[in-house]
Structures are given as structure tokens and as C-alpha cells.
Design a protein around this motif. Sequence first.
Motif, mmCIF file in Angstrom:
data_model
loop_
_atom_site.group_PDB
_atom_site.id
_atom_site.type_symbol
_atom_site.label_atom_id
_atom_site.label_comp_id
_atom_site.label_asym_id
_atom_site.label_seq_id
_atom_site.Cartn_x
_atom_site.Cartn_y
_atom_site.Cartn_z
ATOM 1 N N ASP A 110 3.229 -30.230 10.980
ATOM 2 C CA ASP A 110 3.990 -30.859 12.053
ATOM 3 C C ASP A 110 5.371 -30.524 11.872
ATOM 4 O OD1 ASP A 110 4.079 -32.341 14.723
ATOM 5 O OD2 ASP A 110 5.078 -33.561 13.466
ATOM 6 N N THR A 112 7.755 -32.604 12.187
ATOM 7 C CA THR A 112 8.192 -33.591 11.321
ATOM 8 C C THR A 112 8.037 -33.700 10.165
ATOM 9 O OG1 THR A 112 6.532 -35.106 12.196
ATOM 10 C CG2 THR A 112 8.544 -34.890 13.547
ATOM 11 N N TRP A 295 -0.177 -39.304 17.398
ATOM 12 C CA TRP A 295 1.346 -39.821 16.322
ATOM 13 C C TRP A 295 1.425 -41.293 16.175
ATOM 14 C CZ3 TRP A 295 1.704 -35.974 13.227
ATOM 15 C CH2 TRP A 295 1.029 -34.713 13.877
ATOM 16 N N GLU A 299 0.769 -44.012 12.808
ATOM 17 C CA GLU A 299 2.001 -44.952 12.485
ATOM 18 C C GLU A 299 1.122 -45.903 12.200
ATOM 19 O OE1 GLU A 299 5.200 -44.360 11.590
ATOM 20 O OE2 GLU A 299 5.076 -42.274 12.217
ATOM 21 N N LYS A 332 0.421 -33.843 9.235
ATOM 22 C CA LYS A 332 1.539 -34.804 8.412
ATOM 23 C C LYS A 332 0.758 -35.907 7.952
ATOM 24 C CE LYS A 332 5.424 -37.809 10.042
ATOM 25 N NZ LYS A 332 6.538 -38.109 11.245
ATOM 26 N N CYS A 354 -2.466 -37.453 10.152
ATOM 27 C CA CYS A 354 -3.056 -36.941 11.376
ATOM 28 C C CYS A 354 -3.269 -35.534 11.041
ATOM 29 C CB CYS A 354 -1.645 -36.978 12.208
ATOM 30 S SG CYS A 354 -2.389 -36.399 14.197
ATOM 31 N N THR A 356 -4.393 -33.366 13.662
ATOM 32 C CA THR A 356 -4.195 -32.781 14.964
ATOM 33 C C THR A 356 -5.747 -32.310 15.510
ATOM 34 O OG1 THR A 356 -3.708 -30.504 14.059
ATOM 35 C CG2 THR A 356 -2.080 -32.108 14.661
#
Length: 426
Positions: A110, A112, A295, A299, A332, A354, A356
Motif C-alpha cells: 500500500d 502508506t 483499512w 486498525e 500493509k 491487510c 487487499t
Amino acid sequence: MLDVKFVRDNLDAVCTAMKNRNTSFDADLFSALDSKRREAIAKEESLQAERNAISKQIGGMMKEGRTDEAEQAKERVRVINEELDRAAEVREQIDADLRNLLLATPNMPDATTPIGADENDNPEVRRWGTPRNFDFDYKPHWDLGSDLNIIDFERGVKLAESRFYVLGGAGARLERALISFMLDQHTSRGYKEWWVPALANKDTLTGTAQLPKFEEDLYKTTEGLYLIPTAEVQLTNLHAGEILDAKQLPLRYCAFTPCFREEAGSAGRDTRGIIRVHQFSKVEMVKYATPEQGWDELESMVADAENILQTLELPYRVITLCTGDIGFSAAKTYDVEVWMPSYNGYKEISSCSCCTDFQARRANIRYRDPENFKGTRLAYTLNGSGLAVGRCMAAIIENYQNADGTITVPKALVPYMGGLEVIKSE
């Protein structure tokens, strides 16, 4: 698995991403296979069109008495059918080669996910708790566990081989207590508990990307089944080949399983204690979500892993894995690392990722949302340790040890230990 069209349209980005992952992508091979595949499909379509056109004419020829022409047309149809069979074989082989290339290609990180070479480039996100300052000479868990007769490494080797161990008395009770405690925590936070097989077939392991890439790390039976390395394999594939309803999502699952890993690439690493072994217990979390939910669900999954350590009052930190350290399927990842006095540092106890739609494409997991789009879309899958039980036990032994060689049981576990508050020598 990455989408063929995505790779075709973003070839430079894929190559850059793989370089950041410390691997490479054979762009020339992909382009050649992709081009051959499209040529093969075009040839099949052309032959099918010709066959259909000729077939439509044959009836008219027969009615008009043009028998010789009709026979010639039938012969041409027969030849086309043979050519179609050969063309299909060529296309199927190209499809297989292209699929094998993509099966061996990791997920796209990702945006990020920080770019970095290895674990030294993983940025810290936050810390919780303060490592204990001992006023006596503390012991590592492998010594203290042996002294108290709750961990037996010699008998583990006798029964199996190195990197196996036996738990006895309060050690076995602590293992069971941690499993029940973790499951109770997760189910109270909205997870559905499952009990799944400890063996999985090839398709199941391919769906979560343990195969074909990591076959050397797996234990395989003579019947072609594999001992699972994590419950992620089974929980993620529960919905393989299914179409979910968007209103069901996100789905939150958890399960305890024994886990088995050959650890073929870990020679010389963490050889003492119960940190890196061939068989271990783990409670796993898995989620299915829409891309819009994915996402936020990552978290919250990290928060669910942290909740276990906070309730046990074990100091930890959270880091973000960089591109050079992230797992094969992950876009991520956050690692939660517990404080281990014997290492004078933090040690991974949970990894939350994650993935995706990477696993969902391999396992064909889709969802339908008729209010927002036509057809189906691939779901997002997420997974995380909640937690690795052996590592949690090691952290408790080390962080809760006393000067007299006993171990104080964390308050949250006392009810699960039958009221036992202190573990003494047995």
C-alpha cells in the motif's frame, strides 16, 4: 494474486514495487506471455467465428442440392475443430505459465507502507507500558521454565526432535488458560469463533499464498495434505469460491489451532526457548471486508491484539513493516512486539495485515452489493495473530518472575488458572 490487467497497465509500478520488496518481477516474460495469450485468444475466436459461419451455410447448401459443397464445408468444420483443440491447448498452457508467474509474485505494498530494505527500517508507531526494572538477576524463560518443571525441552527432543518441547503441570495449565482467555476476549469484541482442521489441501494453501512460494516451510503428509502453519489458512478459505452479501461485511472470525512450521530458512535463529519452534499454539483473527472497510478494520484488528497485552499488563510496542520486511500476501502490516527481558528488547507476538484483494483473487472470494454496483467484486481479507500463545507464555514467565524463582500469574488469568496466583516449582 495480482490482476493481469492491473499488471499490464501498471508494469513499471509493479516492477518498482517488487524492487522495494527486495525481489524482482520479470516484466519481459510477463509481456511475452500476455501478448501470446491475447494472440491465442484471438485465434480461437477467429476459428470459432469461421466455424459458426460455415455451419450456418451447410443447411442451405443441402436444401439447394449442393451436396458436394456441403461435404466440403463439413470437412472444413472438422478441420477447424481440430485446429481449435490445438489452439485451446496452446492457450491453456500460456494461461498456466502466466498464472504460475503471478502466483509467485507478492502483493503490491500500500502507498502508506514505508519503503525500506529490512527490519531495521520499520518505523515505530507507539508504545504501551514500561519495561520492568529488576532488582535481582532475572532468568530467561527457558531457564526459569525448566527450573520450575513447567517446560521440558529434553523430553520434547526425545519425543520428536529439536525445536519441540513439553509443557507440564502449571505450564500446561497456563497454555490452556491463555487460549481460553484470548478466545473469550475476541468473541466478546465481535469475533465468531471457529474450530477448523489442522490439515489443509493444496488449493486451500494456494488460496492464502503459502503455496507455491513457501512449500519448503510446510509439513506435508503422504496423502498430499499439509499441516497448517496458521489458522489464517482455514479461516480465509472458509468462503473460497463463495459470493458474500455486502450487508454481512465485515465478517470477523477467530480460531485456536496448533500450528506447524518447518522453519526451513531460520537456521540459527532463536534456537533457545519457545520463541521459534516447529509446533506452537496460536489464536488467529481473520476478517472479510469491502475495500472501503478494509483499512479501518486493520486498525481495529491491531487494537484487538493490543487489548490482549494490555489486559495481561505486558509492555509492548507497535511498528509498521516496511516494504523490505512485509509478508508475501500483505499490502500493509503492523507488528505488535512484546517486551522480552531475555532479549533486552521487543519481540514480535502479533502481525496484523491487510491483504487487499490479493488472497480473494486466488481463492475467488467475492461479494455482491446491488445497491451500489452491478455484478460482484473481490473482497478484502485481513489476518492477525491474537496472539501467539507460546510467545505470550514466554513473555509472562519473564516479565512476571519473582526473586525467589516463582512466577506471579497475571490477574486476568487467575480465574482461568483455577485461582492459582503464583506458579512454584513442581
